[in-house]
Design a protein around this motif. Structure first.
Motif, PDB file in Angstrom:
ATOM      1  N   ALA A   1      15.740  24.203  12.582  1.00 30.95           N
ATOM      2  CA  ALA A   1      16.222  22.812  12.947  1.00 30.95           C
ATOM      3  C   ALA A   1      16.836  22.030  14.059  1.00 30.95           C
ATOM      4  O   ALA A   1      15.851  20.866  15.129  1.00 30.95           O
ATOM      5  CB  ALA A   1      18.025  22.718  12.438  1.00 30.95           C
ATOM      6  N   ASP A   2      17.203  23.090  15.732  1.00 30.38           N
ATOM      7  CA  ASP A   2      17.217  22.575  16.547  1.00 30.38           C
ATOM      8  C   ASP A   2      15.999  22.235  17.344  1.00 30.38           C
ATOM      9  O   ASP A   2      15.759  21.746  18.071  1.00 30.38           O
ATOM     10  CB  ASP A   2      17.905  23.733  17.730  1.00 30.38           C
ATOM     11  CG  ASP A   2      19.392  23.253  16.971  1.00 30.38           C
ATOM     12  OD1 ASP A   2      20.302  22.484  16.197  1.00 30.38           O
ATOM     13  OD2 ASP A   2      20.563  24.445  17.497  1.00 30.38           O
ATOM     14  N   GLY A   3      15.032  23.409  17.505  1.00 27.74           N
ATOM     15  CA  GLY A   3      14.058  23.338  17.815  1.00 27.74           C
ATOM     16  C   GLY A   3      13.387  22.143  18.121  1.00 27.74           C
ATOM     17  O   GLY A   3      12.545  21.986  18.614  1.00 27.74           O
ATOM     18  N   ALA A   4      12.916  21.450  15.964  1.00 26.73           N
ATOM     19  CA  ALA A   4      12.373  20.664  16.385  1.00 26.73           C
ATOM     20  C   ALA A   4      12.628  19.556  16.993  1.00 26.73           C
ATOM     21  O   ALA A   4      12.366  18.436  17.089  1.00 26.73           O
ATOM     22  CB  ALA A   4      12.570  20.177  14.731  1.00 26.73           C
TER      23      ALA A   4
ATOM     24  N   ALA B   1       8.873  28.628  10.063  1.00 28.58           N
ATOM     25  CA  ALA B   1       9.290  28.082   9.338  1.00 28.58           C
ATOM     26  C   ALA B   1       9.359  26.628   9.112  1.00 28.58           C
ATOM     27  O   ALA B   1       8.519  25.752   9.910  1.00 28.58           O
ATOM     28  CB  ALA B   1      10.865  27.438   9.710  1.00 28.58           C
ATOM     29  N   SER B   2       8.639  26.261   7.525  1.00 28.77           N
ATOM     30  CA  SER B   2       8.035  24.920   6.861  1.00 28.77           C
ATOM     31  C   SER B   2       9.083  24.333   7.617  1.00 28.77           C
ATOM     32  O   SER B   2       8.958  22.631   8.208  1.00 28.77           O
ATOM     33  CB  SER B   2       7.694  25.002   6.011  1.00 28.77           C
ATOM     34  OG  SER B   2       7.365  26.393   5.008  1.00 28.77           O
ATOM     35  N   GLU B   3      10.844  24.402   7.377  1.00 30.65           N
ATOM     36  CA  GLU B   3      11.453  22.564   8.184  1.00 30.65           C
ATOM     37  C   GLU B   3      10.930  22.890  10.165  1.00 30.65           C
ATOM     38  O   GLU B   3      11.165  21.363   9.782  1.00 30.65           O
ATOM     39  CB  GLU B   3      12.849  23.481   8.350  1.00 30.65           C
ATOM     40  CG  GLU B   3      14.085  22.881   8.505  1.00 30.65           C
ATOM     41  CD  GLU B   3      15.663  24.047   9.140  1.00 30.65           C
ATOM     42  OE1 GLU B   3      15.407  24.714   8.082  1.00 30.65           O
ATOM     43  OE2 GLU B   3      15.998  22.975   8.790  1.00 30.65           O
ATOM     44  N   PHE B   4      10.897  23.835  10.635  1.00 28.46           N
ATOM     45  CA  PHE B   4      10.473  23.268  11.680  1.00 28.46           C
ATOM     46  C   PHE B   4       9.007  22.266  11.424  1.00 28.46           C
ATOM     47  O   PHE B   4       8.674  21.441  12.949  1.00 28.46           O
ATOM     48  CB  PHE B   4      10.341  24.381  12.623  1.00 28.46           C
ATOM     49  CG  PHE B   4      10.107  24.861  14.128  1.00 28.46           C
ATOM     50  CD1 PHE B   4      10.475  24.071  15.485  1.00 28.46           C
ATOM     51  CD2 PHE B   4       7.943  24.543  14.534  1.00 28.46           C
ATOM     52  CE1 PHE B   4       9.453  23.724  16.352  1.00 28.46           C
ATOM     53  CE2 PHE B   4       7.654  24.777  15.126  1.00 28.46           C
ATOM     54  CZ  PHE B   4       8.609  23.984  16.259  1.00 28.46           C
ATOM     55  N   VAL B   5       8.312  22.474  11.148  1.00 27.45           N
ATOM     56  CA  VAL B   5       6.530  22.003  10.911  1.00 27.45           C
ATOM     57  C   VAL B   5       6.680  20.731  11.296  1.00 27.45           C
ATOM     58  O   VAL B   5       6.798  19.873  11.521  1.00 27.45           O
ATOM     59  CB  VAL B   5       5.375  23.094  10.585  1.00 27.45           C
ATOM     60  CG1 VAL B   5       4.138  22.182  10.287  1.00 27.45           C
ATOM     61  CG2 VAL B   5       5.430  24.052  11.171  1.00 27.45           C
ATOM     62  N   GLU B   6       7.912  21.319   9.375  1.00 31.94           N
ATOM     63  CA  GLU B   6       8.099  19.429   8.851  1.00 31.94           C
ATOM     64  C   GLU B   6       8.642  18.342  10.004  1.00 31.94           C
ATOM     65  O   GLU B   6       8.200  17.245  10.172  1.00 31.94           O
ATOM     66  CB  GLU B   6       8.688  19.588   7.374  1.00 31.94           C
ATOM     67  CG  GLU B   6       7.623  20.161   6.339  1.00 31.94           C
ATOM     68  CD  GLU B   6       8.444  20.495   5.211  1.00 31.94           C
ATOM     69  OE1 GLU B   6       9.005  20.690   5.106  1.00 31.94           O
ATOM     70  OE2 GLU B   6       7.734  20.938   4.794  1.00 31.94           O
ATOM     71  N   GLY B   7       9.197  19.214  10.610  1.00 27.83           N
ATOM     72  CA  GLY B   7      10.423  18.428  11.744  1.00 27.83           C
ATOM     73  C   GLY B   7       9.544  17.380  12.801  1.00 27.83           C
ATOM     74  O   GLY B   7      10.292  16.635  12.970  1.00 27.83           O
ATOM     75  N   VAL B   8       8.330  18.011  13.328  1.00 23.73           N
ATOM     76  CA  VAL B   8       7.935  17.884  14.382  1.00 23.73           C
ATOM     77  C   VAL B   8       6.749  16.857  13.512  1.00 23.73           C
ATOM     78  O   VAL B   8       6.621  16.268  14.551  1.00 23.73           O
ATOM     79  CB  VAL B   8       7.533  18.894  15.187  1.00 23.73           C
ATOM     80  CG1 VAL B   8       6.917  18.757  16.430  1.00 23.73           C
ATOM     81  CG2 VAL B   8       8.549  20.260  15.164  1.00 23.73           C
TER      82      VAL B   8
END
Lengths: 428, 316
Positions: free
Chosen positions: A239-242, A265-272
């Motif tokens: 989350a923070d990374g995105a 993590a999908s969360e990161f890719v989707e966030g960016v």
């Protein structure tokens, strides 16, 4: 006594009752109990829940294959709330009252360490962490402070830093900046990368730590960009990374990115947004392809209907599986016997067994026939060294347009060892 | 020793250490009315000072003086007391709300220093492998736990006795006078600021001592031992137990810590396996609910402050 004090003392009694109840059950040898202490709430709660489910999946698979030592396996999951004293209390309950034969966890090294030195080692219970990467465990083990009861299925960060520095040279980067989460994980990996990069003649433009869970990382990103880096090694949680990377890109930072393992993590890719990550390479331990990995991934999708991309899921599954294999091989729930078998059931040689219920069933059959088994897990094949550290393969991944991950470069154990040795020689 | 007994000793030791911090806060808030929202900072200073003084020598660290534990404890009290003095001199002229905000900031700053001053505190990895007093007495961990529990009890008892004496003294009455009405105390020729500083320093020193006891018990300190929620926990213990009452502080520590940890055990027993990972969110709600209910039904805490002017019966 008023009604209120009656109610209060009644609830206190109910709590005590809940604590006392399993004490009798401890005398029976069935079921075999696996304790897990993970951060389900608190600063790492968002990643901890999936890690907990990976442990549950392993236990389900083993039970599907008939359990261990003829018993069903019970998974005792406790939340450490991101607070060491809470985690310690949970660990102590699991060992003294819950009858746990092995402890899994914790996530943050600052919680894992007190559990190890105050609960696991004094009680003679093996502890297997999925997630703690701090180098202090290696040092403590080499000083004899872990009494051989400590294992982790996630590699220390040092090889990651060395391999990433080598990849940076290969990609032609000259002045990478490092933005890292200021935790034991982030600062250890960042300094490992910095040391390795220097021996390879790279110039580190900036080393910028950040604090978790901030609303904005503009200040950190600006500090790094001021030094005009040509690339970025981002060491962060999803989350923070995105969040940080969005600011990096919007302030005109180069998209020549290097990503740490926790960002797979999908969360990161989707966030960016996957379209911004086409030049990114990332590192993770373990394989991301291969039969044992695919069995786990498929089982995960079937069980939870999400993609198995998140920090340390595969490592947690392997931690639970290895511990249960070791119990089966030891033939008892004695802590020292289990710890002695942890290395025997991994590290090659003998019958290769894979993940899933079928893998465990095969392992049981082979052990019964008196054969040595070697577990090839959700992170591929791995082995534990004398300090309980895992050495295994690494993979360099890239992000596909659909947001998935693919393998661009595989580092088998021999190649990793060679790189580490070369670094040690250059660092002298 | 059966499992439940071993666990209870462990539980009570940690609760006892928290009860000592609560005593420190009790003198500051319960008796003097100083809103210290940076409790964790003084606890951390004590824990780290002790760790640096007693720890083994390591090449990458400044500390590692290898002092005996008594030296570590003394150092912890002095360091936390000094920190309390500095903070008090700077902030005690502030009125309640401002003091709360200032001390909250100080508590967080101490943790940030612990994270970043890697040469002194070991940074995010913390200080590990610290010697524990009584550890090598018999080599049996159960004996260590029992002895250490007794040790914490003795310290708790000593602090209790000392505070009880202080509170009954004229100085103790002055504390309460200042808490109730600052202007009235001043009009009687007393110096509230000086007394507030004394109270703040004593409270901080006690918190530092608790930090040293934690270090000695666990043999490891790292920055996440000192996250801000600990300040909240200590406050919850004091308020639920009854601020202004020494017994209340100790009872509150036991009750809140039992709720905090016992609710996790309870939930892991009753929640179905597939919901285990989600059940922890319920735990947080449960903890909050119990605190709110206690305050609603017993606003003065489980054990209220004894009435000072017209005691209905003698109380301590």
């Amino acid at each position: 006594m008023t009604l209120k004090t009656t109610l209060l003392s009644a609830s206190a009694l109910a709590l005590l009752g809940a604590l006392a109840q399993p004490a009798q059950a401890q005398d029976q040898s069935c079921p075999v109990r696996l304790g897990a202490i993970l951060s389900l709430t608190g600063s790492l709660g968002s990643v901890g829940e999936a890690i907990a489910e990976a442990g549950q999946l392993a236990v389900d698979h083993v039970n599907e294959a008939g359990g261990v030592l003829g018993c069903e396996v019970e998974y005792l999951l406790r939340d450490d709330q991101g607070q060491p004293s809470v985690g310690l209390d949970a660990a102590k309950t699991l060992v003294e009252v819950g009858g746990a034969s092995v402890l899994l966890g914790a996530i943050q090294s600052g919680i894992t360490m007190p559990i190890l030195t105050s609960v696991a080692v004094p009680s003679g219970v093996p502890q297997v962490s999925c997630c703690s990467t701090a180098p202090s465990f290696t040092e403590l083990a080499s000083e004899g402070g872990t009494e051989g009861l400590w294992f982790r299925t996630i590699p220390t960060v040092s090889p990651q830093g060395i391999i990433m520095a080598e990849k940076a040279v290969e990609m032609g980067y000259k002045r990478p900046a490092v933005i890292y989460v200021n935790s034991d994980y982030g600062s250890s990996l960042a300094s490992a990368f910095e040391a390795a990069a220097k021996t390879k003649g790279l110039e580190i433009a900036a080393m910028v730590p950040y604090l978790q869970e901030q609303a904005s990382y503009r200040a950190e990103v600006s500090t790094a960009l001021r030094e005009e880096p040509d690339s970025l090694f981002l060491i962060a949680f999803p989350a923070d990374g995105a969040n940080a990377l969005r600011e990096w890109l919007s302030l005109g930072g180069p998209d020549t990115l290097m990503l740490s393992n926790a960002l797979r993590a999908s969360e990161f890719v989707e966030g960016v947004g996957a379209q911004y990550l086409n030049k990114a390479i990332g590192i993770d331990n373990g394989q991301i392809e291969g039969e044992s990995v695919e069995i786990f991934d498929a089982a995960w999708v079937e069980a939870f209907d999400t993609s198995p991309n998140g920090p340390a899921l595969h490592n947690m599954y392997d931690a639970a599986m290895t511990a249960l294999l070791a119990i089966e091989a030891a033939g008892s729930t004695d802590g020292e016997a289990i710890a002695a078998q942890m290395r025997n059931v991994t590290g090659g040689g003998g019958t290769e067994v894979l993940t899933g219920p079928e893998g465990f069933a095969n392992a049981k059959a082979a052990l019964e026939a008196g054969e040595k088994v070697s577990y090839v897990g959700a992170t591929g094949a791995f082995s534990f060294d004398v300090n309980g550290d895992v050495s295994g393969p690494y993979v360099i991944y890239s992000v596909a347009e659909d947001g998935g991950f693919s393998e661009v470069d595989a580092w088998d154990t021999a190649r990793v060892d060679a790189a580490v040795e070369a670094f040690n020689a250059a660092d002298q | 020793m059966t499992g439940l007994l071993a666990y209870s000793v462990f539980f009570l030791t940690i609760a006892g250490i928290y009860a000592i911090i609560v005593m420190g806060l009790n003198i500051q808030w319960g008796f003097t009315g100083l809103f210290n929202a940076g409790v964790v900072g003084f606890y951390a200073i004590g824990a780290y000072t002790c760790a640096v003084l007693i720890g083994p020598d390591r090449t990458f660290l400044f500390g590692g003086f290898g002092l005996p534990f008594a030296g570590g404890m003394l150092g912890a009290v002095v360091a936390a007391g000094l920190a309390g003095l500095v903070v008090a001199l700077v902030t005690l002229r502030l009125s309640e709300e401002y003091l709360a905000i200032a001390t909250f900031g100080i508590g967080i700053s101490v943790q940030l220093v612990a994270i970043n001053a890697a040469g002194l505190t070991g940074g995010t990895n913390g200080l590990y492998g610290l010697p524990r007093p009584f550890w090598n007495l018999t080599g049996d961990v159960a004996v260590f736990n029992l002895v250490y529990f007794a040790f914490v009890l003795v310290i708790l008892g000593l602090i209790w006795a000392a505070l009880a004496r202080l509170i009954r003294s004229p100085w103790g009455r002055l504390l309460r006078a200042i808490r109730e009405d600052d202007v009235a105390a001043r009009s009687l020729g007393k110096s509230p600021v000086r007394v507030r500083i004394q109270s703040f320093v004593i409270g901080s020193g006690i918190m530092g001592l608790a930090g040293a006891l934690y270090t000695g018990y666990i043999g490891f300190v790292s920055p996440i031992d000192f996250i801000p929620i600990l300040t909240f926990q200590i406050w919850a213990m004091l308020i639920v137990g009854g601020s202004g009452s020494l017994l209340g502080g100790v009872v509150g520590s036991l009750v809140i810590w039992l709720v905090w940890t016992g609710s996790g055990t309870l939930l892991s027993r009753v929640a179905p396996p597939e919901l285990q990972a989600q059940a922890s969110a319920v735990q947080v709600i449960l903890i909050g609910l119990i605190i709110v209910l206690t305050i609603l039904f017993r606003p003065a805490g489980l054990i209220g402050e004894p009435r000072a002017v017209t005691p209905a019966r003698r109380g301590g």
